[in-house]
Motif scaffolding. Structure first.
Motif, short mmCIF file in Angstrom:
data_model
loop_
_atom_site.label_atom_id
_atom_site.label_comp_id
_atom_site.label_asym_id
_atom_site.label_seq_id
_atom_site.Cartn_x
_atom_site.Cartn_y
_atom_site.Cartn_z
N ARG A 1 42.93 35.87 25.28
CA ARG A 1 42.54 37.23 25.78
C ARG A 1 43.45 36.58 27.27
NH1 ARG A 1 36.76 36.64 24.47
NH2 ARG A 1 37.69 35.53 23.59
N LEU A 2 44.06 37.99 27.84
CA LEU A 2 44.17 37.05 29.03
C LEU A 2 44.55 38.00 29.83
CD1 LEU A 2 46.44 36.16 30.80
CD2 LEU A 2 48.23 38.43 30.60
N VAL A 3 43.03 37.92 30.98
CA VAL A 3 42.70 38.72 32.54
C VAL A 3 42.85 38.15 33.61
CG1 VAL A 3 40.36 39.42 33.69
CG2 VAL A 3 40.83 38.42 31.00
N LEU A 4 43.55 39.83 34.08
CA LEU A 4 44.16 39.93 35.30
C LEU A 4 43.70 40.80 36.10
CD1 LEU A 4 47.96 40.79 34.45
CD2 LEU A 4 46.96 38.62 34.45
N GLN A 5 43.69 39.39 37.49
CA GLN A 5 42.37 39.81 38.13
C GLN A 5 42.98 39.57 38.99
OE1 GLN A 5 40.42 37.94 40.94
NE2 GLN A 5 40.03 40.12 41.76
N PHE A 6 42.91 41.63 40.44
CA PHE A 6 44.02 41.24 41.56
C PHE A 6 43.64 42.51 42.61
CE2 PHE A 6 46.34 43.12 38.18
CZ PHE A 6 46.77 44.59 38.67
N PRO A 7 43.45 42.28 43.16
CA PRO A 7 43.49 43.62 44.31
C PRO A 7 45.26 44.29 44.39
CG PRO A 7 44.21 41.97 46.31
CD PRO A 7 43.98 40.81 44.43
N LEU A 8 44.38 45.75 44.06
CA LEU A 8 45.92 46.58 44.54
C LEU A 8 46.33 46.71 45.41
CD1 LEU A 8 47.33 48.60 42.58
CD2 LEU A 8 45.88 50.16 42.27
N LEU B 1 40.95 45.16 38.49
CA LEU B 1 41.57 44.75 39.88
C LEU B 1 40.30 45.48 40.62
CD1 LEU B 1 42.90 48.41 40.01
CD2 LEU B 1 43.96 47.15 38.45
N ARG B 2 40.67 45.93 41.76
CA ARG B 2 40.12 46.62 43.50
C ARG B 2 41.28 47.44 44.05
NH1 ARG B 2 35.51 48.05 43.73
NH2 ARG B 2 35.34 47.28 45.82
N ARG B 3 41.16 48.39 44.75
CA ARG B 3 41.75 48.60 45.83
C ARG B 3 42.04 47.54 46.86
NH1 ARG B 3 38.60 53.68 48.00
NH2 ARG B 3 37.26 52.34 48.84
N GLY B 4 42.91 47.32 47.29
CA GLY B 4 43.79 46.33 47.87
C GLY B 4 43.29 46.71 50.34
N ALA B 5 42.05 47.42 49.98
CA ALA B 5 42.14 47.91 51.43
C ALA B 5 40.33 48.49 51.37
CB ALA B 5 42.69 49.67 51.34
N ARG B 6 39.68 48.49 52.91
CA ARG B 6 38.23 48.90 53.14
C ARG B 6 38.16 50.00 52.56
NH1 ARG B 6 36.21 44.17 54.99
NH2 ARG B 6 37.85 42.86 56.31
#
Length: 130
Positions: free
Chosen positions: A67-74, A114-119
């Protein structure tokens, strides 16, 4: 971030965030998988602070994964630059130059965490121009 299995065949996770120390949300995502012994987490910006990715090592991680998980801010509708480089240096050559080897990844589950890359205030209605 990418997560990789600690066993020969298991889940792989690739984590890609240029500054985990400043990101509460992405740190929390990582903390949530700390107790999974079969999961290997590879933090690209920690492994390759100079941006010089060892593509052979990373290709091996991918080919071992079940399995592959990519975790990053968009950020700006895209991945962080080091994850983009990882994709260009690992996935592109594999799928275009070695389709028989790439076929071994057919059916490999992929999760993008992923998470959005902004406050929040940066994307609120009040922050929109015009």
């Amino acid at each position: 971030m990418t997560f990789f299995a600690k066993s020969p065949s298991g889940p792989e996770a690739l984590a890609s965030h240029p500054d985990y120390a400043a990101s509460r949300a992405n740190r929390a995502l990582l903390a949530g998988v700390d107790d999974l012994p079969e999961l290997e987490v590879a933090k690209l910006y920690t492994l390759y602070p100079d941006g010089l990715i060892d593509f052979a090592v990373e290709r091996g991680r991918l080919l071992r994964a079940d399995r592959l998980v990519l975790q990053f801010p968009l950020q700006w509708y895209s991945t962080p630059s080091l994850l983009k480089l990882w994709m260009d240096g690992v996935l592109t050559p594999l799928f275009y130059r070695e389709p028989d080897v790439a076929a071994s990844t057919a059916g490999l589950p992929l999760l993008a965490a992923l998470r959005r890359g902004a406050r929040r205030r940066a994307t609120s209605r009040a922050a929109r121009p015009g």
